[in-house]
Design a protein around this motif. Structure first.
Motif, mmCIF file in Angstrom:
data_model
loop_
_atom_site.group_PDB
_atom_site.id
_atom_site.type_symbol
_atom_site.label_atom_id
_atom_site.label_comp_id
_atom_site.label_asym_id
_atom_site.label_seq_id
_atom_site.Cartn_x
_atom_site.Cartn_y
_atom_site.Cartn_z
ATOM 1 N N PRO A 89 -42.168 -9.716 -6.410
ATOM 2 C CA PRO A 89 -43.582 -10.106 -6.425
ATOM 3 C C PRO A 89 -44.303 -9.651 -5.170
ATOM 4 O O PRO A 89 -43.686 -9.452 -4.106
ATOM 5 N N VAL A 90 -45.624 -9.505 -5.292
ATOM 6 C CA VAL A 90 -46.440 -9.026 -4.192
ATOM 7 C C VAL A 90 -46.286 -9.915 -2.965
ATOM 8 O O VAL A 90 -46.196 -9.430 -1.836
ATOM 9 N N LYS A 91 -46.267 -11.225 -3.166
ATOM 10 C CA LYS A 91 -46.239 -12.134 -2.025
ATOM 11 C C LYS A 91 -44.999 -11.923 -1.162
ATOM 12 O O LYS A 91 -45.061 -12.043 0.070
ATOM 13 N N ILE A 92 -43.873 -11.590 -1.773
ATOM 14 C CA ILE A 92 -42.653 -11.361 -0.998
ATOM 15 C C ILE A 92 -42.707 -10.023 -0.280
ATOM 16 O O ILE A 92 -42.428 -9.928 0.920
ATOM 17 N N VAL A 93 -43.079 -8.972 -1.008
ATOM 18 C CA VAL A 93 -43.132 -7.637 -0.419
ATOM 19 C C VAL A 93 -44.152 -7.591 0.709
ATOM 20 O O VAL A 93 -43.892 -7.065 1.805
ATOM 21 N N ARG A 94 -45.348 -8.154 0.468
ATOM 22 C CA ARG A 94 -46.405 -8.148 1.494
ATOM 23 C C ARG A 94 -45.946 -8.903 2.742
ATOM 24 O O ARG A 94 -46.167 -8.450 3.875
ATOM 25 N N THR A 95 -45.304 -10.048 2.539
ATOM 26 C CA THR A 95 -44.852 -10.845 3.674
ATOM 27 C C THR A 95 -43.800 -10.106 4.486
ATOM 28 O O THR A 95 -43.858 -10.077 5.725
ATOM 29 N N VAL A 96 -42.837 -9.495 3.811
ATOM 30 C CA VAL A 96 -41.773 -8.761 4.508
ATOM 31 C C VAL A 96 -42.365 -7.611 5.318
ATOM 32 O O VAL A 96 -42.014 -7.401 6.494
ATOM 33 N N ILE A 97 -43.271 -6.848 4.715
ATOM 34 C CA ILE A 97 -43.880 -5.717 5.415
ATOM 35 C C ILE A 97 -44.676 -6.193 6.621
ATOM 36 O O ILE A 97 -44.553 -5.654 7.731
ATOM 37 N N GLU A 98 -45.506 -7.229 6.422
ATOM 38 C CA GLU A 98 -46.362 -7.710 7.502
ATOM 39 C C GLU A 98 -45.529 -8.268 8.660
ATOM 40 O O GLU A 98 -45.834 -8.014 9.840
ATOM 41 N N VAL A 99 -44.493 -9.044 8.347
ATOM 42 C CA VAL A 99 -43.656 -9.620 9.401
ATOM 43 C C VAL A 99 -42.916 -8.515 10.156
ATOM 44 O O VAL A 99 -42.815 -8.547 11.396
ATOM 45 N N ALA A 100 -42.396 -7.527 9.431
ATOM 46 C CA ALA A 100 -41.678 -6.430 10.073
ATOM 47 C C ALA A 100 -42.603 -5.636 10.985
ATOM 48 O O ALA A 100 -42.249 -5.310 12.129
ATOM 49 N N VAL A 101 -43.799 -5.313 10.498
ATOM 50 C CA VAL A 101 -44.759 -4.559 11.291
ATOM 51 C C VAL A 101 -45.177 -5.353 12.530
ATOM 52 O O VAL A 101 -45.275 -4.809 13.636
#
Length: 205
Positions: free
Chosen positions: A148-160
């Motif tokens: 889901p978008v919420k998981i992918v977006r969160t992972v990307i944002e936290v990593a960045v």
């Protein structure tokens, strides 16, 4: 290739939105109270690669666009202009915008910057001429992994955010305020700019 309906108006809205987005980024930088995750990365990376903040934004956008290839994402004219316009305008705005003194003016600049950022995002997304490279990375991962978008977006944002912070980018109260408010601003701004809003009106009703 056929152009979408009302292409000149869409293009004008796209360029206007991208321009205001660059200005809003400069406002948040000048406030010096913390940046959004991607700008934390850009700020931390810029001195290490010897480029200005805006040019770093453009270069990172190009690198992210290359990551679309294995994800089979298709860029649009909005994607290309996103890479060119936002960082360039940010550099110009930073050259013209003085840094405010005192917490009151700094918080005001931050608040206006976040609101303008959300409105500008709604404008260029609503033009419907292609997502930004960072948004396309998220949707590409969602399509390829089924997450889901919420998981992918969160992972990307936290990593960045983590990488940017380790490189020396500014993380602060502004980072938190951006995270909790930008979605709300874009959500309410997008219907005013979406060219297909008339088609969605019956559904919304």
């Amino acid at each position: 290739m056929t152009l979408p309906d009302r292409f000149p108006a869409r293009l004008a809205q796209l360029i206007g939105g991208l321009t205001l987005y660059g200005v809003s980024m400069a406002m948040m930088i000048r406030a010096s109270l913390g940046l959004d995750p991607w700008d934390v990365l850009h700020q931390g990376l810029a001195p290490r690669i010897g480029l200005s903040f805006g040019m770093t934004v453009n270069v990172v956008g190009l690198v992210v666009l290359l990551l679309w290839l294995p994800l089979r994402q298709r860029p649009g004219i909005g994607t290309v202009l996103n890479i060119i316009v936002i960082g360039t305008v940010t550099d110009i705005a930073l050259g013209l915008m003085p840094a405010p003194e005192g917490y009151g003016p700094r918080f005001a600049l931050l608040g206006f910057g976040i609101v303008l950022n959300g409105i500008a995002g709604g404008a260029y997304i609503g033009a419907g001429l292609g997502p930004g490279p960072r948004d396309g990375l998220m949707t590409g991962f969602c399509a390829r992994t089924g997450l889901p978008v919420k998981i992918v977006r969160t992972v990307i944002e936290v990593a960045v955010l983590a990488i940017g912070w380790l490189l020396g980018g500014t993380v602060g109260l502004g980072t938190v305020l951006y995270a909790v408010s930008i979605g709300w601003v874009v959500h309410h701004a997008l219907p005013f700019f979406a060219f297909d809003r008339a088609k969605r009106a019956p559904v919304a009703a």
